[in-house]
Design a protein around this motif. Structure first.
Motif, PDB file in Angstrom:
ATOM      1  N   ARG A   1       0.812  -1.217   0.000  1.00 16.86           N
ATOM      2  CA  ARG A   1       0.000   0.000   0.000  1.00 16.86           C
ATOM      3  C   ARG A   1       0.848   1.272   0.000  1.00 16.86           C
ATOM      4  N   SER A   2       2.121   1.142   0.340  1.00 13.58           N
ATOM      5  CA  SER A   2       3.007   2.307   0.274  1.00 13.58           C
ATOM      6  C   SER A   2       3.094   2.877  -1.135  1.00 13.58           C
ATOM      7  N   ASN A   3       2.807   2.052  -2.128  1.00 12.93           N
ATOM      8  CA  ASN A   3       2.870   2.505  -3.512  1.00 12.93           C
ATOM      9  C   ASN A   3       1.721   3.432  -3.899  1.00 12.93           C
ATOM     10  N   TRP A   4       0.530   3.173  -3.385  1.00 10.05           N
ATOM     11  CA  TRP A   4      -0.649   3.824  -3.960  1.00 10.05           C
ATOM     12  C   TRP A   4      -1.623   4.426  -2.951  1.00 10.05           C
ATOM     13  N   ASP A   5      -1.451   4.170  -1.675  1.00 13.81           N
ATOM     14  CA  ASP A   5      -2.403   4.630  -0.665  1.00 13.81           C
ATOM     15  C   ASP A   5      -1.759   5.727   0.197  1.00 13.81           C
ATOM     16  N   VAL A   6      -2.222   6.975   0.067  1.00 15.41           N
ATOM     17  CA  VAL A   6      -1.625   8.075   0.834  1.00 15.41           C
ATOM     18  C   VAL A   6      -1.840   7.914   2.332  1.00 15.41           C
ATOM     19  N   GLU A   7      -2.799   7.087   2.711  1.00 12.70           N
ATOM     20  CA  GLU A   7      -3.047   6.866   4.135  1.00 12.70           C
ATOM     21  C   GLU A   7      -1.949   6.014   4.773  1.00 12.70           C
ATOM     22  N   GLU A   8      -1.235   5.261   3.960  1.00 14.53           N
ATOM     23  CA  GLU A   8      -0.271   4.308   4.493  1.00 14.53           C
ATOM     24  C   GLU A   8       0.956   4.988   5.088  1.00 14.53           C
ATOM     25  N   ASP A   9       1.560   5.933   4.344  1.00 17.32           N
ATOM     26  CA  ASP A   9       2.786   6.588   4.802  1.00 17.32           C
ATOM     27  C   ASP A   9       2.704   8.113   4.731  1.00 17.32           C
ATOM     28  N   ILE A  10       2.171   8.631   3.622  1.00 14.60           N
ATOM     29  CA  ILE A  10       2.214  10.068   3.372  1.00 14.60           C
ATOM     30  C   ILE A  10       1.524  10.851   4.485  1.00 14.60           C
ATOM     31  N   LYS A  11       0.326  10.454   4.829  1.00 17.79           N
ATOM     32  CA  LYS A  11      -0.428  11.191   5.841  1.00 17.79           C
ATOM     33  C   LYS A  11       0.073  10.940   7.260  1.00 17.79           C
ATOM     34  N   LYS A  12       0.979   9.985   7.405  1.00 15.41           N
ATOM     35  CA  LYS A  12       1.602   9.746   8.705  1.00 15.41           C
ATOM     36  C   LYS A  12       2.937  10.469   8.849  1.00 15.41           C
ATOM     37  N   SER A  13       3.366  11.135   7.792  1.00 17.29           N
ATOM     38  CA  SER A  13       4.634  11.849   7.815  1.00 17.29           C
ATOM     39  C   SER A  13       4.576  13.034   8.777  1.00 17.29           C
ATOM     40  N   PRO A  14       5.680  13.329   9.479  1.00 20.61           N
ATOM     41  CA  PRO A  14       5.722  14.534  10.315  1.00 20.61           C
ATOM     42  C   PRO A  14       5.513  15.820   9.508  1.00 20.61           C
ATOM     43  N   LEU A  15       5.705  15.745   8.183  1.00 19.43           N
ATOM     44  CA  LEU A  15       5.508  16.924   7.347  1.00 19.43           C
ATOM     45  C   LEU A  15       4.057  17.118   6.910  1.00 19.43           C
ATOM     46  N   TRP A  16       3.232  16.089   7.068  1.00 18.45           N
ATOM     47  CA  TRP A  16       1.863  16.190   6.570  1.00 18.45           C
ATOM     48  C   TRP A  16       1.079  17.357   7.178  1.00 18.45           C
ATOM     49  N   PRO A  17       1.203  17.653   8.465  1.00 17.14           N
ATOM     50  CA  PRO A  17       0.466  18.799   9.008  1.00 17.14           C
ATOM     51  C   PRO A  17       0.813  20.125   8.327  1.00 17.14           C
ATOM     52  N   TYR A  18       2.006  20.184   7.705  1.00 21.74           N
ATOM     53  CA  TYR A  18       2.439  21.411   7.037  1.00 21.74           C
ATOM     54  C   TYR A  18       2.265  21.330   5.517  1.00 21.74           C
ATOM     55  N   ALA A  19       1.981  20.152   5.005  1.00 19.25           N
ATOM     56  CA  ALA A  19       1.902  19.949   3.548  1.00 19.25           C
ATOM     57  C   ALA A  19       0.732  19.034   3.229  1.00 19.25           C
ATOM     58  N   GLN A  20      -0.470  19.470   3.553  1.00 13.24           N
ATOM     59  CA  GLN A  20      -1.641  18.610   3.414  1.00 13.24           C
ATOM     60  C   GLN A  20      -2.189  18.610   1.985  1.00 13.24           C
ATOM     61  N   SER A  21      -1.332  18.203   1.075  1.00 12.65           N
ATOM     62  CA  SER A  21      -1.705  18.021  -0.327  1.00 12.65           C
ATOM     63  C   SER A  21      -0.905  16.851  -0.869  1.00 12.65           C
ATOM     64  N   ALA A  22      -1.581  15.788  -1.230  1.00 14.23           N
ATOM     65  CA  ALA A  22      -0.878  14.595  -1.713  1.00 14.23           C
ATOM     66  C   ALA A  22      -0.161  14.867  -3.032  1.00 14.23           C
ATOM     67  N   GLU A  23      -0.611  15.855  -3.801  1.00 15.68           N
ATOM     68  CA  GLU A  23      -0.032  16.119  -5.117  1.00 15.68           C
ATOM     69  C   GLU A  23       1.423  16.562  -5.044  1.00 15.68           C
ATOM     70  N   ILE A  24       1.799  17.276  -3.987  1.00 12.47           N
ATOM     71  CA  ILE A  24       3.146  17.846  -3.960  1.00 12.47           C
ATOM     72  C   ILE A  24       4.225  16.806  -3.662  1.00 12.47           C
ATOM     73  N   TRP A  25       3.815  15.585  -3.343  1.00  7.85           N
ATOM     74  CA  TRP A  25       4.780  14.529  -3.041  1.00  7.85           C
ATOM     75  C   TRP A  25       5.251  13.794  -4.302  1.00  7.85           C
TER      76      TRP A  25
END
Length: 281
Positions: free
Chosen positions: A97-121
């Protein structure tokens, strides 16, 4: 009185139709390259914006955490995961799921509170993806952080550069300095794996015959160029000079990552990365 029009009805002859088709083909041949260049330029602008936004997010996190830097990847101690910029390993396995699900890793990143847009990753020119139960999903990340910023939970193995500095605090960026130290880059889809990019420091300085890639290759989606952001906050698209930095893309595979060590003596692109990665302790 009735009048009847005499002569042939109006219409194109075969010759005229062929001339019109030829003119359209010529115009298309002139316009399509320009449209392609405009599209590529637009993707480059969005790529710069993405790198800039993720960089700002990193700066905001750092400012709010006493200038302590996030790790490029987690270390052996599981407690380092909480201070790692992103976890998870990219490949092309639909079950991962790390490949395709933003809930798996992206939204758990310490940077997510400051970069709440999956597109910029993800670089807009990276169209890689996986099929999950018949549905195509674009992969969620093409960005990687320099391993010399934070390392694996604070360290970098000697195999990638003996006695080189790992940056752990913001004021560590003295040499080469914030404006000359790259932090994030867009990594190739057939090379990206963990959240770090390894700039191998062998051969620095003065021994270019020792240059090599090891596991990681930079992206070259923008006409032989790739996106970067730097510690001072600026972003740029850097053009590669050596064809060995841009081997043929192997879509749907982590083939370059699996190659491991790849010698590349006298490669000016490796020197460029080394100059902007770290320095001797």
């Amino acid at each position: 009185m009735n009048f009847r029009l005499m002569g042939k009805s109006a219409g194109f002859t075969l010759t005229e139709l062929l001339v019109v088709i030829a003119v359209i083909a010529i115009l298309a041949g002139l316009l399509l390259p320009a449209m392609s260049r405009a599209k590529a330029k637009g993707a480059g602008v969005r790529c710069l914006s993405n790198n800039r936004q993720i960089m700002i997010s990193w700066q905001m996190y750092t400012d709010e955490n006493a200038d302590r830097l996030l790790f490029a990847s987690e270390g052996d101690d599981v407690r380092t995961r909480a201070a790692t910029w992103v976890t998870g390993t990219m490949d092309f396995d639909p079950a991962n799921r790390s490949n395709w699900d933003v809930e798996e890793d992206i939204k758990k990143s310490p940077l997510w509170p400051y970069a709440q847009s999956a597109e910029i990753w993800t670089c807009p020119a990276d169209n890689s993806g996986v099929r999950v139960r018949g549905r195509f999903y674009r992969r969620v990340r093409s960005l990687a952080m320099s391993l010399w910023v934070g390392g694996f939970g604070g360290v970098v193995p000697e195999e990638w550069g003996l006695n080189f500095r790992v940056y752990l605090k913001l004021n560590d960026f003295i040499d080469p300095g914030p404006a000359q130290t790259w932090l994030f880059m867009d990594q190739r889809e057939d090379s990206i794996n963990m959240g770090n990019y390894i700039t191998v420091m062998h051969g620095w300085p003065g021994q270019p015959k020792e240059y090599r890639f090891d596991l990681d290759f930079p992206a070259s989606y923008h006409h032989r160029a790739g996106g970067f952001s730097f510690v001072d906050g600026h972003a740029e698209i850097h053009r590669w000079r050596d064809a060995r930095t841009m081997p043929p893309l192997r879509k749907g595979s982590n083939a370059l990552f699996k190659l491991g060590l790849v010698p590349s003596p006298n490669n000016p692109d490796i020197r460029w990365l080394q100059e902007r990665a770290t320095r001797k302790k």
